[in-house]
Design a protein around this motif. Sequence first.
Motif, PDB file in Angstrom:
ATOM      1  N   GLU A   1       0.827  -1.205   0.000  1.00 16.72           N
ATOM      2  CA  GLU A   1       0.000   0.000   0.000  1.00 16.72           C
ATOM      3  C   GLU A   1       0.865   1.261   0.000  1.00 16.72           C
ATOM      4  O   GLU A   1       0.615   2.201  -0.752  1.00 16.72           O
ATOM      5  CB  GLU A   1      -0.909   0.006   1.228  1.00 16.72           C
ATOM      6  CG  GLU A   1      -1.861   1.165   1.265  1.00 16.72           C
ATOM      7  CD  GLU A   1      -2.790   1.118   2.467  1.00 16.72           C
ATOM      8  OE1 GLU A   1      -3.256   2.198   2.866  1.00 16.72           O
ATOM      9  OE2 GLU A   1      -3.044   0.027   3.003  1.00 16.72           O
ATOM     10  N   GLU A   2       1.914   1.272   0.812  1.00 22.44           N
ATOM     11  CA  GLU A   2       2.820   2.425   0.847  1.00 22.44           C
ATOM     12  C   GLU A   2       3.547   2.595  -0.477  1.00 22.44           C
ATOM     13  O   GLU A   2       3.760   3.716  -0.936  1.00 22.44           O
ATOM     14  CB  GLU A   2       3.821   2.289   1.998  1.00 22.44           C
ATOM     15  CG  GLU A   2       3.196   2.463   3.361  1.00 22.44           C
ATOM     16  CD  GLU A   2       2.533   3.818   3.543  1.00 22.44           C
ATOM     17  OE1 GLU A   2       3.121   4.849   3.155  1.00 22.44           O
ATOM     18  OE2 GLU A   2       1.408   3.848   4.068  1.00 22.44           O
TER      19      GLU A   2
ATOM     20  N   LYS B   1       1.130   4.157  -2.919  1.00 22.60           N
ATOM     21  CA  LYS B   1       0.972   5.582  -2.611  1.00 22.60           C
ATOM     22  C   LYS B   1       2.167   6.372  -3.134  1.00 22.60           C
ATOM     23  O   LYS B   1       2.010   7.441  -3.727  1.00 22.60           O
ATOM     24  CB  LYS B   1       0.845   5.800  -1.102  1.00 22.60           C
ATOM     25  CG  LYS B   1      -0.470   5.400  -0.521  1.00 22.60           C
ATOM     26  CD  LYS B   1      -0.442   5.670   0.991  1.00 22.60           C
ATOM     27  CE  LYS B   1      -1.633   5.124   1.701  1.00 22.60           C
ATOM     28  NZ  LYS B   1      -1.550   5.331   3.159  1.00 22.60           N
ATOM     29  N   PHE B   2       3.374   5.842  -2.899  1.00 20.69           N
ATOM     30  CA  PHE B   2       4.584   6.517  -3.367  1.00 20.69           C
ATOM     31  C   PHE B   2       4.577   6.628  -4.888  1.00 20.69           C
ATOM     32  O   PHE B   2       4.893   7.686  -5.437  1.00 20.69           O
ATOM     33  CB  PHE B   2       5.830   5.759  -2.902  1.00 20.69           C
ATOM     34  CG  PHE B   2       7.089   6.306  -3.508  1.00 20.69           C
ATOM     35  CD1 PHE B   2       7.682   7.439  -2.990  1.00 20.69           C
ATOM     36  CD2 PHE B   2       7.669   5.693  -4.606  1.00 20.69           C
ATOM     37  CE1 PHE B   2       8.836   7.967  -3.556  1.00 20.69           C
ATOM     38  CE2 PHE B   2       8.820   6.208  -5.178  1.00 20.69           C
ATOM     39  CZ  PHE B   2       9.401   7.340  -4.648  1.00 20.69           C
TER      40      PHE B   2
END
Length: 55
Positions: free
Chosen positions: A21-22, A25-26
Amino acid sequence: MTEDAHHDASRRNQLRAAALEEMLKFERRESEFRKKDREERAADLHLPLDEIKVH
């Protein structure tokens, strides 16, 4: 599977999902940054960005 091993696997899957998920997002932020940067550079150079196919 023992309870400890099951807990470890569950925790690993949660961490993997959080990392994914991170990362997504990045990648979205990076993509937006590149798009904005490209548009700003095109404006500085007075390039018609609509006519240029950017991949």
